[in-house]
Design a protein around this motif. Structure first.
Motif, short mmCIF file in Angstrom:
data_model
loop_
_atom_site.label_atom_id
_atom_site.label_comp_id
_atom_site.label_asym_id
_atom_site.label_seq_id
_atom_site.Cartn_x
_atom_site.Cartn_y
_atom_site.Cartn_z
N TRP A 246 0.81 -1.22 0.00
CA TRP A 246 0.00 0.00 0.00
C TRP A 246 0.84 1.27 0.00
CZ3 TRP A 246 0.29 -3.47 4.06
CH2 TRP A 246 0.91 -3.03 5.22
N TYR A 262 -4.51 -9.97 -0.99
CA TYR A 262 -5.73 -10.20 -0.21
C TYR A 262 -5.86 -11.67 0.19
CZ TYR A 262 -10.62 -11.29 0.65
OH TYR A 262 -11.78 -11.79 1.19
N THR A 275 -12.00 -3.99 -4.39
CA THR A 275 -10.82 -3.48 -3.71
C THR A 275 -10.91 -1.96 -3.66
OG1 THR A 275 -9.43 -5.32 -4.46
CG2 THR A 275 -8.30 -3.33 -3.75
N PHE A 277 -8.65 1.28 -2.57
CA PHE A 277 -7.27 1.66 -2.29
C PHE A 277 -7.18 3.18 -2.36
CE2 PHE A 277 -2.60 0.63 -3.76
CZ PHE A 277 -2.13 1.24 -2.60
N LEU A 289 -6.07 0.25 2.44
CA LEU A 289 -6.24 -0.78 1.40
C LEU A 289 -7.30 -1.73 1.92
CD1 LEU A 289 -5.51 -2.19 -1.22
CD2 LEU A 289 -3.56 -3.24 -0.06
N LEU A 290 -8.51 -1.61 1.37
CA LEU A 290 -9.67 -2.32 1.89
C LEU A 290 -10.21 -3.30 0.87
CD1 LEU A 290 -11.51 0.81 3.35
CD2 LEU A 290 -9.78 -0.60 4.45
N PHE A 291 -10.84 -4.35 1.37
CA PHE A 291 -11.39 -5.39 0.50
C PHE A 291 -12.79 -5.78 0.96
CE2 PHE A 291 -6.78 -5.94 0.75
CZ PHE A 291 -6.42 -5.95 -0.58
N LEU A 309 -10.04 -3.91 11.06
CA LEU A 309 -8.96 -3.75 10.10
C LEU A 309 -7.60 -3.90 10.79
CD1 LEU A 309 -10.34 -0.60 8.22
CD2 LEU A 309 -10.67 -3.02 7.64
N SER A 334 -12.52 -6.09 5.15
CA SER A 334 -11.21 -6.42 5.68
C SER A 334 -10.18 -5.52 5.02
CB SER A 334 -10.87 -7.90 5.45
OG SER A 334 -10.92 -8.20 4.07
N GLY A 335 -9.00 -5.43 5.61
CA GLY A 335 -7.99 -4.59 4.98
C GLY A 335 -7.00 -4.03 5.97
#
Length: 643
Positions: A246, A262, A275, A277, A289-291, A309, A334-335
């Motif tokens: 990231w 991920y 995703t 970002f 940076l998230l998913f 997170l 999540s991330g």
């Protein structure tokens, strides 16, 4: 012999608190010592630039000695003088990093946050005593010729004496405790354990963290034995990746890299559905940076599931599951969040719930909701996949905390519609409403397979009005919390008066009810108090009967409370029941049969009333009291005979 000195604080008691209470896991000691070494390298880099010295081969090295039970961490950073050893290690909670940061801010006339130093509270070093009986620190400050040894058992003070060290930097040697019934300290002498801990907590430290590890190397065969053989040799290996994904420019990170990251980091075998970002610069700067997963994670709705997170500060993992960074209704996200501006408490393991943290949470929440809104508008099929997995969480967000987030979420909600049994937004529903329709109609606990057969759905469909088909228990809470949408009230189509009739139709129905008052009162009496009222209604098109709830508690809420009572969550409370109104279609053939039976055979009229009530209950999803008796009555009526 060096003079023994006491800590410049309430020595043993305070140190016991630091090493036994603040840190949850003993393995944290390695993260803390590596972070301190990283700070020392940062300081030396700054020093070298100021003094026009060349900077090369800055690194952190770990050495393990099983025979001596020692773990050693060495850096070639700024090092410490004798006075600094006294000040930084002899005074608990005194931080050289914090002092350096403040000094640099003054020199360069910068804001304090511009100086990137991990350690700001001088407690991390003392985590070493969680695993060590004795700690030795040999340090030589850059620009000085002398080195000094600081030594302590963590309880009885410390000593400082001259020592020998080649070059600037610091070497910390931990004499590990003996194993006991509750803890295996020997694991910290195993290279694979240390390697795993570095990757877990310090993988993104910007300097290489090295250690000798055993590798198998091929040895060429001899004249007697031409078959190649392998031998185990020690090789220096870099344990950390150093550059967080990231931290790289977004344009240089491919989708394949993001997906692989991920799946590896969050233990999923499927690519993420979405995703997110992004970077934020301002009063609080951070990278996220998230998913959004493509599937519901295993155990997602169990108590064991840990949401939140991963939180990093300058590449160092601070928390594995930071729930404070997400509202509860986004727990499926999540991330990773990495910020250099967070206020951390002395353990670096728990966050102060301060203004900065709330800012980050609000920005993340807003960004995720915007991305979901964009997905709904531009990629409907993808959003519907998301909704089927996590729609219940957004519904929870509507009614949780007394509906404080409902305005953020109402445009993201989807419900099945009686129009085509497809998912629709509230905006789409309202846009299709006939001009004369004022309410948004819904039926609770609806089945898509049978929705078009429900009496009220058929009646409203005849008037070109669609109905939202609520298919989960919490939907009723959602509708009650929303109250209205674009000034249109939500209305349970199976409750109260829908006020669909014209003035003439109302007058005609009122006359019909009055002329059949005797029959309707008889039916009510025949049902022994099960219903509050029996009435004729234009709510039905071609169905003979239906059960509606009076104003107040709905049938769906009655079922919810019944389920709660069954789970012993409402002990001692009487069952909560909605008032029942039995509505009869005056145009149906069964009503004419009822009228005739009431005039000529009251017992038969009573049997028909009971059967109609049981049928109405079944339509609404209620269990009838006596299925055997119900079956007997139906058969008797069909055969035209009485037992």
């Amino acid at each position: 012999m060096a003079e023994k000195k006491e800590f410049k604080a309430e020595s043993k008691r305070l140190l016991d608190l630091m090493i036994n209470s603040i840190y949850t896991h003993k393995e944290i000691f390695l993260r803390e010592l590596i972070s301190n070494a990283s700070d020392a390298l940062d300081k030396y880099y700054y020093y070298a630039l100021q003094n026009h010295e060349s900077v090369k081969d800055l690194k952190i090295r770990i050495d393990l000695n099983e025979e001596d039970r020692t773990l050693t961490i060495t850096d070639n950073g700024i090092g410490m003088s004798e006075d600094e050893l006294e000040d930084n290690l002899g005074t608990i909670a005194k931080s050289g990093s914090l002092a350096f940061k403040e000094e640099m801010a003054k020199k360069d006339e910068k804001k304090d946050e511009d100086v990137d130093i991990i350690g700001q509270f001088g407690v991390g070093f003392y985590a070493a005593f969680m695993v060590a009986d004795e700690v030795k620190v040999v340090s030589r400050k850059a620009g000085n010729e002398e080195a000094f040894l600081w030594k302590s058992d963590g309880a009885n003070g410390y000593t400082v004496e001259p020592a020998v060290r080649e070059g600037h930097g610091t070497t910390i040697t931990l004499k590990l405790k003996a194993d006991d019934d509750t803890e295996s300290y020997s694991q910290y002498l195993e290279s694979h354990t240390i390697s795993a801990l570095v990757q877990k907590y310090s993988d993104f430290i910007r300097y290489p963290i090295t250690m000798d590890v055993s590798v198998e190397k091929m040895v060429e065969g001899t004249e007697e034995n031409e078959t190649p053989e392998f031998e185990s040799v020690q090789e220096e290996k870099t344990l950390n990746s150093m550059v967080p994904l990231w931290k790289r420019p977004k344009s240089e990170v491919s989708d394949e890299e993001l997906n692989a990251f991920y799946k590896d980091q969050f233990h999923d075998y499927m690519d993420p559905l979405k995703t997110i970002f992004f970077n934020v610069e301002g009063n609080v700067s951070f990278t996220a940076l998230l998913f959004i997963p493509s599937r519901v994670p295993a155990g997602f709705y169990s108590q064991e599931y840990k949401a939140g997170l991963q939180l990093y500060s300058r590449g160092v993992r601070i928390m594995e599951h930071c729930e404070e960074l997400l509202p509860a209704y986004l727990r499926f996200v999540s991330g990773i969040v990495d910020s250099q501006d967070l206020s951390l408490n002395i353990s670096r393991e728990m966050l102060q719930h301060d203004h900065q943290l709330r800012i980050i949470k609000n920005r993340i929440e807003k960004k995720v909701l915007n991305e979901l809104g964009s997905m709904l508008a531009k990629h409907r099929e993808t959003y519907e996949k998301f909704w089927k997995n996590f729609g219940v969480d957004l519904k929870f967000g509507v009614y949780n905390n007394f509906g404080q987030d409902k305005d953020k979420l109402e445009n993201l909600l989807l419900f099945y519609s009686s129009k085509d049994k497809k998912l629709t937004t509230l905006s789409e529903y309202v846009d299709r409403m006939p001009e004369e329709q004022k309410d948004i109609y819904y039926v609770a606990n609806a089945s898509l397979d049978n929705a078009e057969k429900l009496p009220i759905v058929k009646t409203l469909a005849a008037r070109d009005m669609e109905v939202l088909l609520l298919d989960t228990q919490i939907d009723e809470f959602v509708m009650q919390t929303l109250g209205t949408f674009r000034d249109h009230p939500f209305k349970n189509a199976a409750q109260g008066d829908l006020d669909l009739d014209s003035k003439e139709e109302k007058e005609e129905l009122e006359k019909t009810n009055e002329s059949n008052k005797g029959l309707l009162d008889f039916m009510k009496e025949s049902l022994h108090g099960e219903v509050e009222q029996v009435r004729l209604s234009n709510r039905l098109s071609d169905d003979p009967v239906m059960l509606v709830a009076g104003d107040g508690l709905s049938f769906e809420m009655e079922k919810v409370y019944a389920a709660m009572a069954a789970q012993n969550q409402m002990d001692g409370m009487p069952p909560m029941k909605a008032s029942r109104i039995l509505e009869i279609n005056p145009k149906s053939a069964i009503f004419k049969v009822l009228q005739s039976a009431f005039e000529n055979d009251k017992e038969k009229a009573k049997e028909i009333s009971e059967v109609l009530y049981d049928q109405a209950q079944l339509i609404e999803g209620f269990a009838i009291k006596d299925p055997i008796e119900y079956s007997r009555r139906v058969c008797a009526l069909i055969s035209g005979q009485e037992d």
